[in-house]
Design an enzyme around this catalytic site. Structure first.
Site, mmCIF file in Angstrom:
data_model
loop_
_atom_site.group_PDB
_atom_site.id
_atom_site.type_symbol
_atom_site.label_atom_id
_atom_site.label_comp_id
_atom_site.label_asym_id
_atom_site.label_seq_id
_atom_site.Cartn_x
_atom_site.Cartn_y
_atom_site.Cartn_z
ATOM 1 N N HIS A 110 7.348 23.967 31.006
ATOM 2 C CA HIS A 110 7.185 24.651 29.724
ATOM 3 C C HIS A 110 5.753 25.130 29.502
ATOM 4 C CE1 HIS A 110 8.701 26.512 26.203
ATOM 5 N NE2 HIS A 110 7.560 26.174 25.639
ATOM 6 N N TYR A 169 3.073 29.253 28.541
ATOM 7 C CA TYR A 169 1.884 29.616 27.756
ATOM 8 C C TYR A 169 0.762 30.111 28.665
ATOM 9 C CZ TYR A 169 4.826 27.670 24.270
ATOM 10 O OH TYR A 169 5.922 27.450 23.479
ATOM 11 N N HIS A 179 16.573 35.007 25.977
ATOM 12 C CA HIS A 179 15.322 34.567 25.320
ATOM 13 C C HIS A 179 14.111 34.873 26.204
ATOM 14 C CE1 HIS A 179 12.118 31.876 24.033
ATOM 15 N NE2 HIS A 179 12.246 31.163 25.147
ATOM 16 N N PHE A 180 14.180 34.454 27.466
ATOM 17 C CA PHE A 180 12.906 34.543 28.191
ATOM 18 C C PHE A 180 12.602 35.948 28.696
ATOM 19 C CE2 PHE A 180 15.402 32.469 31.774
ATOM 20 C CZ PHE A 180 15.246 33.452 32.739
ATOM 21 N N HIS A 181 13.595 36.841 28.699
ATOM 22 C CA HIS A 181 13.241 38.222 29.055
ATOM 23 C C HIS A 181 12.525 38.930 27.905
ATOM 24 C CE1 HIS A 181 15.698 37.585 32.620
ATOM 25 N NE2 HIS A 181 15.092 38.645 33.137
ATOM 26 N N ARG A 201 24.946 31.334 32.251
ATOM 27 C CA ARG A 201 23.602 31.735 32.680
ATOM 28 C C ARG A 201 23.601 32.145 34.147
ATOM 29 N NH1 ARG A 201 17.841 28.502 32.300
ATOM 30 N NH2 ARG A 201 16.824 29.850 33.813
ATOM 31 N N ARG A 202 24.205 31.317 34.976
ATOM 32 C CA ARG A 202 24.245 31.629 36.413
ATOM 33 C C ARG A 202 25.685 31.652 36.849
ATOM 34 N NH1 ARG A 202 19.968 27.426 36.690
ATOM 35 N NH2 ARG A 202 18.036 28.611 36.602
HETATM 36 FE FE1 HAS Z 1 10.839 29.564 25.778
HETATM 37 C C1 HAS Z 1 13.403 28.347 27.755
HETATM 38 C C2 HAS Z 1 11.560 27.237 23.377
HETATM 39 C C3 HAS Z 1 8.161 30.655 23.884
HETATM 40 C C4 HAS Z 1 9.728 31.420 28.439
HETATM 41 N N1 HAS Z 1 11.461 29.835 27.698
HETATM 42 C C5 HAS Z 1 12.547 29.256 28.315
HETATM 43 C C6 HAS Z 1 12.630 29.721 29.666
HETATM 44 C C7 HAS Z 1 11.560 30.559 29.869
HETATM 45 C C8 HAS Z 1 10.840 30.627 28.627
HETATM 46 C C9 HAS Z 1 11.199 31.272 31.164
HETATM 47 O O1 HAS Z 1 13.173 24.649 23.147
HETATM 48 C C10 HAS Z 1 13.742 29.371 30.658
HETATM 49 C C11 HAS Z 1 13.394 28.181 31.499
HETATM 50 C C12 HAS Z 1 14.530 27.931 32.468
HETATM 51 O O2 HAS Z 1 14.517 28.530 33.545
HETATM 52 O O3 HAS Z 1 15.425 27.176 32.148
HETATM 53 N N2 HAS Z 1 10.053 29.070 23.945
HETATM 54 C C13 HAS Z 1 10.508 28.121 23.120
HETATM 55 C C14 HAS Z 1 9.727 28.116 21.893
HETATM 56 C C15 HAS Z 1 8.762 29.074 22.047
HETATM 57 C C16 HAS Z 1 8.966 29.661 23.350
HETATM 58 C C17 HAS Z 1 9.913 27.245 20.694
HETATM 59 N N3 HAS Z 1 9.262 30.795 26.092
HETATM 60 C C18 HAS Z 1 8.265 31.104 25.196
HETATM 61 C C19 HAS Z 1 7.303 31.981 25.805
HETATM 62 C C20 HAS Z 1 7.746 32.194 27.094
HETATM 63 C C21 HAS Z 1 8.975 31.450 27.253
HETATM 64 C C22 HAS Z 1 6.066 32.493 25.114
HETATM 65 C C23 HAS Z 1 7.141 33.015 28.186
HETATM 66 C C24 HAS Z 1 6.054 33.713 28.095
HETATM 67 N N4 HAS Z 1 12.227 28.080 25.589
HETATM 68 C C25 HAS Z 1 12.319 27.215 24.554
HETATM 69 C C26 HAS Z 1 13.356 26.232 24.852
HETATM 70 C C27 HAS Z 1 13.880 26.536 26.099
HETATM 71 C C28 HAS Z 1 13.153 27.706 26.540
HETATM 72 C C29 HAS Z 1 13.798 25.094 24.021
HETATM 73 C C30 HAS Z 1 14.989 25.787 26.856
HETATM 74 C C31 HAS Z 1 16.313 26.428 26.617
HETATM 75 C C32 HAS Z 1 17.400 25.767 27.416
HETATM 76 O O4 HAS Z 1 18.250 25.110 26.817
HETATM 77 O O5 HAS Z 1 17.427 25.889 28.648
HETATM 78 C C33 HAS Z 1 7.665 29.390 21.036
HETATM 79 O O6 HAS Z 1 6.393 29.273 21.649
HETATM 80 C C34 HAS Z 1 7.842 30.749 20.420
HETATM 81 C C35 HAS Z 1 6.905 30.954 19.226
HETATM 82 C C36 HAS Z 1 6.810 32.414 18.877
HETATM 83 C C37 HAS Z 1 6.840 32.923 17.663
HETATM 84 C C38 HAS Z 1 6.803 34.419 17.497
HETATM 85 C C39 HAS Z 1 5.547 34.925 16.810
HETATM 86 C C40 HAS Z 1 5.606 36.420 16.773
HETATM 87 C C41 HAS Z 1 4.636 37.272 17.210
HETATM 88 C C42 HAS Z 1 4.900 38.733 17.159
HETATM 89 C C43 HAS Z 1 4.374 39.341 15.883
HETATM 90 C C44 HAS Z 1 4.589 40.825 15.910
HETATM 91 C C45 HAS Z 1 3.876 41.717 15.226
HETATM 92 C C46 HAS Z 1 4.129 43.180 15.439
HETATM 93 C C47 HAS Z 1 2.798 41.331 14.286
HETATM 94 C C48 HAS Z 1 6.953 32.074 16.459
HETATM 95 C C49 HAS Z 1 3.319 36.797 17.729
HETATM 96 C C50 HAS Z 1 5.057 43.785 14.450
HETATM 97 C C51 HAS Z 1 6.455 43.470 14.780
HETATM 98 C C52 HAS Z 1 7.541 44.186 14.465
HETATM 99 C C53 HAS Z 1 8.912 43.639 14.786
HETATM 100 C C54 HAS Z 1 7.468 45.494 13.778
#
Ligand code: HAS
Length: 574
Positions: free
Chosen positions: A217, A221, A375-377, A439-440
């Site tokens: 995980h 980051y 999610h991760f894409h 998923r797979r």
């Molecule tokens: Fe994740 C699974 C939870 C962030 C990548 N994640 C994955 C996997 C990958 C991945 C590759 O809790 C699959 C792993 C595998 O092969 O099995 N992930 C989270 C959580 C966050 C999170 C809570 N993940 C990421 C990031 C990744 C990434 C970043 C890659 C770079 N993830 C999980 C969980 C799994 C998981 C479980 C396991 C699932 C399972 O069951 O297998 C947090 O860090 C996300 C926080 C982000 C925010 C968003 C803030 C928004 C922003 C944009 C603002 C936009 C603006 C522009 C201002 C709260 C910064 C204007 C916008 C408009 C729309 C106009």
């Protein structure tokens, strides 16, 4: 900059992009295969798991790691104004490229069909693991032998200045990297490499999975923070020459929160694994919500910086300033805005869906369904990849001393990518969460065949929509490649100067507590160790023991199925 260092920097950008061509190609094959349009093994003799391994390992391990080193080198060079050492850069380069070639040989010859998560019972040829170890060691060399010594020298000359924010972000990212690779190194050195070589036959796969996710995980980051460095320090300046970062302190706070909370969360990938206490899984779920906090801080700080900067360009009111953002602008370096903005929009979805995953009970619905790739894409395949592609092109043009070629195509590419990713991820997420689209799959795609008892007509539409998304993604990548190789092969027009559009902060405070990286590193290690001791202890008590011969040509598929869960070693043997 010496010719040698320039060569290293250019090759650290070009080689990952060349590899990414294979990575993206195998992504397209995945959607075609899943929709039943091609038979995976009929394409160049590459089967499903082999293609998926090439797709995952190239895109998220090799491309990201080498780019992050190139970006860190560039930032440290530009902001600390100290030369990089030739011997350290060459050592890093040889280790990273040599390691990549070793792992690539294993993957292309079908000896490492183990996916990017590479934990048992799937087993690869030892060269695959060894190559990854070299890649990681190589990625750490510049940190120890260039970045840290250069910072110490800079600080001696500038005792009253804070570490520049971009360098701060790059350092936090590499400190995190250094901590997170320890558990996966233990898995590789004490479990997978000996198993692959036949030195041991008996390993504990639950321990291996836990060590992997201890790394697996936080590594997300490691892919995210370089993009955050670009959002905080460069995005405002791309909007307006008078653009400013809204708060330097908020940015540093976000980086420190990542350092603290990225590590004690890996069990959220193992909510359904037996043998680990539910209480610790729940504690990791709480920490996962904490690690979302710095992204929320980032969302507000970046939005405020965008508003401030757009208002310097004449934007007014609550909403009108949005019209002053340089969505498609070709003058100077403004084209880079499109990569960061499109990435932000995708990450909005990626972040929300991450929080869905983290919710212990909802995770049971989405785990191991297509929702997770959805999610991760939108995270790594959204903000991280777009920021890395944009910055690769930007750095290439500076290092070549030329304007970006085919700028129009380069500027459109991230928007087409975003559209493609929306379609792909919508299909995967809705299909996965609501209809259980897996998923797979390696079952011969019987769900597409009306004559099969496994026929699931409700999945077919999602699979087909993901093909359309996949093709748009490929089109965007082709647009990017035309511009990238056009720039690479164009001749020099101006002085070679690697510079970045770094914005000044609007609000700043000394906040010495945030800048004490040594103290935060110690705190992060202590929290990570404490949060993992009980889980690791559990795996040794109730782990599942897996007995395997050394790697052989049949090893990519499990040789001997795991017998059952929650049994002690003696019980399995009996
Ligand atoms: Fe994740 C699974 C939870 C962030 C990548 N994640 C994955 C996997 C990958 C991945 C590759 O809790 C699959 C792993 C595998 O092969 O099995 N992930 C989270 C959580 C966050 C999170 C809570 N993940 C990421 C990031 C990744 C990434 C970043 C890659 C770079 N993830 C999980 C969980 C799994 C998981 C479980 C396991 C699932 C399972 O069951 O297998 C947090 O860090 C996300 C926080 C982000 C925010 C968003 C803030 C928004 C922003 C944009 C603002 C936009 C603006 C522009 C201002 C709260 C910064 C204007 C916008 C408009 C729309 C106009």
């Amino acid at each position: 900059m010496s010719a040698g260092i320039r060569f290293i920097l250019i090759s650290e950008i070009v080689i990952p992009i060349l590899l990414l061509i294979f990575g993206v190609y195998h992504g397209v094959l995945q959607v075609l295969y899943r929709a039943g349009i091609i038979n995976a093994s009929s394409v160049l003799g590459i089967d499903y798991y082999q293609g998926l391994t090439l797709h995952g390992v190239i895109n998220v391990i090799v491309f990201t790691t080498i780019f992050i080193v190139a970006f860190g080198n560039g930032i440290v060079l530009y902001l600390l104004k100290k030369p990089l050492r030739g011997w350290s850069q060459w050592t890093s380069w040889v280790l990273m490229i040599g390691g990549t070639l070793m792992s690539a040989w294993a993957m292309f010859t079908g000896k490492a069909n183990v996916l990017y998560t590479f934990y048992p019972p799937l087993i690869a040829h030892w060269t695959f693991y060894f190559g990854l170890v070299l890649l990681v060691v190589g990625s750490l060399v510049p940190f120890f032998f260039d970045w840290i010594p250069n910072y110490i020298a800079w600080k001696r000359e500038n005792p009253d200045k804070k570490m520049p924010l971009a360098v701060f972000g790059i350092f936090v990212n590499h400190i995190l990297w250094l901590i997170m690779v320890v558990p996966v190194a233990v898995e590789l050195i004490f479990q997978l490499i000996p198993l692959s070589l036949g030195i041991v036959t008996d390993i504990n796969p639950l321990l291996a999975r836990t060590l992997f996710w201890f790394f697996g995980h936080p590594v997300v980051y490691f892919w995210l923070l370089p993009a955050y460095v670009m959002l905080y320090t460069m995005l405002p300046k791309l909007i307006s020459p008078k653009g400013k970062l809204y708060s330097d302190t908020a940015a540093r706070l976000a980086f420190i929160l990542f350092l603290m909370f990225s590590l004690p969360v890996g069990l959220h990938h193992q909510f359904t694994d037996p043998g680990i206490s539910n209480s610790w899984k729940l504690i990791h779920a709480f920490f996962t919500f904490l690690v979302a906090l710095p992204s929320m801080v980032t969302a507000f700080t970046v939005a405020a910086s965008m508003e401030y900067s757009a208002k310097q360009e004449g934007g007014k009111g609550v909403f009108y300033w949005w019209t002053k953002l340089p969505y498609i602008r070709l003058e100077g370096d403004k084209w880079l805005f499109s990569y960061l903005f499109a990435g932000l929009v995708l990450f909005f979805i990626g972040g929300i869906t991450g929080i869905v995953n983290a919710s212990y009970n909802v995770n049971l619905t989405v785990h191991n369904t297509a929702y997770v790739p959805g999610h991760f894409h939108t995270t790594v395949g959204g903000l991280s990849v777009l920021a890395f592609l944009g910055m690769s092109l930007y750095m290439l043009s500076k290092l070549k001393g030329t304007e970006v070629k085919f700028k129009g195509l380069a500027t459109l590419a991230p928007y087409i990518w975003t559209q493609g990713m929306f379609m792909f991820s919508y299909a995967m997420m809705v299909g996965g969460a609501l209809e259980g689209f897996p998923r797979r799959t390696n079952t011969g795609l019987s769900y597409l065949n009306p004559d099969s008892p496994l026929y699931r007509p409700e999945w077919v539409g999602y699979a087909q929509l993901s093909v359309v998304g996949g093709f748009l993604l490929a089109l965007a990548f082709v647009f990017f490649l035309i511009s990238f190789f056009g720039t690479l092969f164009s001749s020099r027009q101006r002085n070679i100067e690697l510079e970045y559009p770094i914005a000044e902060p609007l609000h700043d405070s000394p906040a010495p507590v945030l800048n004490n990286l040594k103290a935060w590193t110690v705190a992060s290690v202590i929290l990570a160790v404490l949060s993992y001791i009980p889980a690791l202890y559990d795996t040794t008590q109730r782990g599942i023991f897996y007995n395997s011969p050394a790697y052989n040509d049949k090893s990519p598929v499990p040789i001997k199925p795991i017998k059952s869960s929650g049994l002690k070693k003696e019980e399995v043997k009996n």
